[in-house]
Design an enzyme around this catalytic site. Structure first.
Site, PDB file in Angstrom:
ATOM      1  N   ALA A  89       4.746  -5.075   6.792  1.00 45.36           N
ATOM      2  CA  ALA A  89       4.611  -4.900   8.250  1.00 45.36           C
ATOM      3  C   ALA A  89       5.168  -3.544   8.649  1.00 45.36           C
ATOM      4  O   ALA A  89       5.962  -2.951   7.909  1.00 45.36           O
ATOM      5  CB  ALA A  89       5.396  -5.976   8.998  1.00 45.36           C
TER       6      ALA A  89
ATOM      7  N   TYR B 256       6.641  -4.340  18.682  1.00 48.65           N
ATOM      8  CA  TYR B 256       6.948  -4.772  17.313  1.00 48.65           C
ATOM      9  C   TYR B 256       7.373  -6.249  17.340  1.00 48.65           C
ATOM     10  O   TYR B 256       6.832  -7.086  16.612  1.00 48.65           O
ATOM     11  CB  TYR B 256       8.063  -3.890  16.728  1.00 48.65           C
ATOM     12  CG  TYR B 256       8.783  -4.532  15.586  1.00 48.65           C
ATOM     13  CD1 TYR B 256       8.132  -4.766  14.367  1.00 48.65           C
ATOM     14  CD2 TYR B 256      10.113  -4.949  15.704  1.00 48.65           C
ATOM     15  CE1 TYR B 256       8.780  -5.389  13.328  1.00 48.65           C
ATOM     16  CE2 TYR B 256      10.766  -5.564  14.659  1.00 48.65           C
ATOM     17  CZ  TYR B 256      10.101  -5.780  13.479  1.00 48.65           C
ATOM     18  OH  TYR B 256      10.742  -6.403  12.446  1.00 48.65           O
TER      19      TYR B 256
ATOM     20  N   ASN C  77       0.828  -1.214   0.000  1.00 47.20           N
ATOM     21  CA  ASN C  77       0.000   0.000   0.000  1.00 47.20           C
ATOM     22  C   ASN C  77       0.856   1.255   0.000  1.00 47.20           C
ATOM     23  O   ASN C  77       0.330   2.368   0.127  1.00 47.20           O
ATOM     24  CB  ASN C  77      -0.989   0.004   1.173  1.00 47.20           C
ATOM     25  CG  ASN C  77      -0.288   0.178   2.504  1.00 47.20           C
ATOM     26  OD1 ASN C  77       0.931   0.070   2.583  1.00 47.20           O
ATOM     27  ND2 ASN C  77      -1.057   0.435   3.549  1.00 47.20           N
TER      28      ASN C  77
ATOM     29  N   ASN D  64      -1.968  -3.797  11.962  1.00 48.91           N
ATOM     30  CA  ASN D  64      -1.273  -3.878  10.680  1.00 48.91           C
ATOM     31  C   ASN D  64      -0.475  -5.175  10.526  1.00 48.91           C
ATOM     32  O   ASN D  64      -0.448  -5.771   9.448  1.00 48.91           O
ATOM     33  CB  ASN D  64      -0.333  -2.675  10.527  1.00 48.91           C
ATOM     34  CG  ASN D  64       0.205  -2.543   9.125  1.00 48.91           C
ATOM     35  OD1 ASN D  64      -0.552  -2.353   8.183  1.00 48.91           O
ATOM     36  ND2 ASN D  64       1.504  -2.703   8.966  1.00 48.91           N
TER      37      ASN D  64
ATOM     38  N   GLY E  87       6.545   1.429   1.905  1.00 50.18           N
ATOM     39  CA  GLY E  87       7.301   1.086   0.693  1.00 50.18           C
ATOM     40  C   GLY E  87       7.401   2.290  -0.226  1.00 50.18           C
ATOM     41  O   GLY E  87       6.817   3.344   0.034  1.00 50.18           O
TER      42      GLY E  87
END
Ligand code: UFG
Length: 324
Positions: free
Chosen positions: A76, A142, A33, A93, A37
């Site tokens: 992620a 995380y 999405n 997420n 990135g």
């Protein structure tokens, strides 16, 4: 030709893996999405879908359009510090979206996945080098989100026969030798790109987060592993998945370098002066993280091919012209 679905294929490790897959003749479908990135990192040979894995219907559409053979799941959030401030977005997420993806995979009878895990699942090391039987007690959310997914994958293997390999990366670093791919996190928090941004003049100095650790020179020691060595491990894992069924592997160099040593190597490689300032410790940083990768060597036949100099040289090729 096998169809590989790569989530997070526009990210740092994802994009490097996509390139190697395509070079090896696999056909690649990317879902990303672009929240973390970057379009610049998307290989034009791959098919690209821009949406988030929170949209199960869109995932289904992709599985309806292609006969997917394997899934490699990178997508992620990765900022450990951020996860402590807002765990909810990490669990949604990382965990919930993975559950969506797995649900579609089971529905469509695609039962093969390689999962991006992390050394952060171990937390504060009880010993180094860390092997896979080291206790998993993450010290940030995380790492916890990744551990939760590893556990989900184990239960899905048991209950549904879903095959998976989790790859626990140590410090991913370096860039593709060709110069077209590299590290570009927004914002950048990782040591090597930050040092090289000082070398290329886009930042003023590098802060060393603590010089009073119990290590050789007082700064934290990490195991830096080249991104293309990580990418290679995904291909080996994928090719051995049928035989292996379910497992997890550490990926590192089994060599530790202190922050000061990394700065020294960056100075040597770039020939630039790098201004340094000692700052406070960063919360949650273990003094020393080093991988024992012998299991990956014995079972996957994987070995890192690039050392710290190769890491810094390739990263410098990427950052020299300020690609980030
Ligand atoms: N560091 C500095 N100054 C900086 C940035 C980093 O001194 O400006 C130090 C850190 O304190 C640490 C080392 O450099 O000791 C490496 O830091 P990174 O932020 O590059 O990497 P981390 O070891 O913190 O994190 C990496 C991955 C995480 C993963 C973790 C697993 O980036 O996603 O390894 O242990 F969770």
């Amino acid at each position: 030709m096998k169809n590989i679905l790569v989530t997070g294929g526009a990210g740092y490790i994802g994009s490097h893996t996509v390139k190697i897959l395509l070079d090896k003749g696999y056909s690649v479908i990317i879902i990303d999405n672009l929240s973390k990135g970057n379009k610049k990192l998307i290989d034009p040979r791959a098919k690209f879908y821009n949406f988030s894995l929170d949209d199960k219907n869109k995932i289904l559409e992709v599985f309806d359009s292609f006969q997917i053979d394997f899934v490699i799941h990178f997508a992620a959030f990765i900022e450990a510090g951020e996860s402590m401030k807002d765990p909810q977005i990490f669990f949604k997420n990382n965990v919930v979206n993975t559950i969506n993806l797995l649900e579609v995979m089971l529905e469509k009878d695609v039962k093969k996945i390689i999962f991006s895990s992390t050394a952060a699942v171990y937390g504060e090391p009880e010993y180094v080098p860390i092997n896979e039987i080291h206790p998993r007690k993450p010290t940030n959310y995380y790492g916890l989100s990744k551990l939760m997914i590893e556990n989900i994958l184990e239960s899905y293997n048991h209950a549904y026969g879903l095959k998976s390999i989790s790859l626990r990366y140590f410090n991913a670093s370096g860039a593709d030798e060709g110069g077209s791919l590299g590290e570009m996190h927004m914002p950048e928090t990782h040591l090597i790109p930050l040092i090289l941004k000082v070398a290329n003049g886009s930042r003023d100095k590098i802060y060393i987060f603590g010089d009073d650790y119990d290590t050789e020179d007082g700064t934290c020691v990490r195991d830096y592993i080249h991104v293309n060595d990580l990418a290679d491990a995904h291909i080996l894992a994928m090719e051995k998945l049928d035989e292996i069924g379910f497992d997890f592997f550490n990926l590192g160099n089994s060599q530790g370098f202190s922050v000061k040593k990394v700065i020294y190597i960056c100075k040597e490689v770039t020939g630039k002066n790098i201004k340094v300032e000692i700052a406070k410790r960063r919360e949650g940083d273990p003094a020393r993280l080093i991988a024992d990768y012998s299991k990956a060597k014995n079972v996957l036949g994987w070995e890192p091919k690039r050392d710290i100099y190769e890491i810094v040289k390739t990263a410098w090729k990427w950052h020299e012209n300020e690609n980030s």
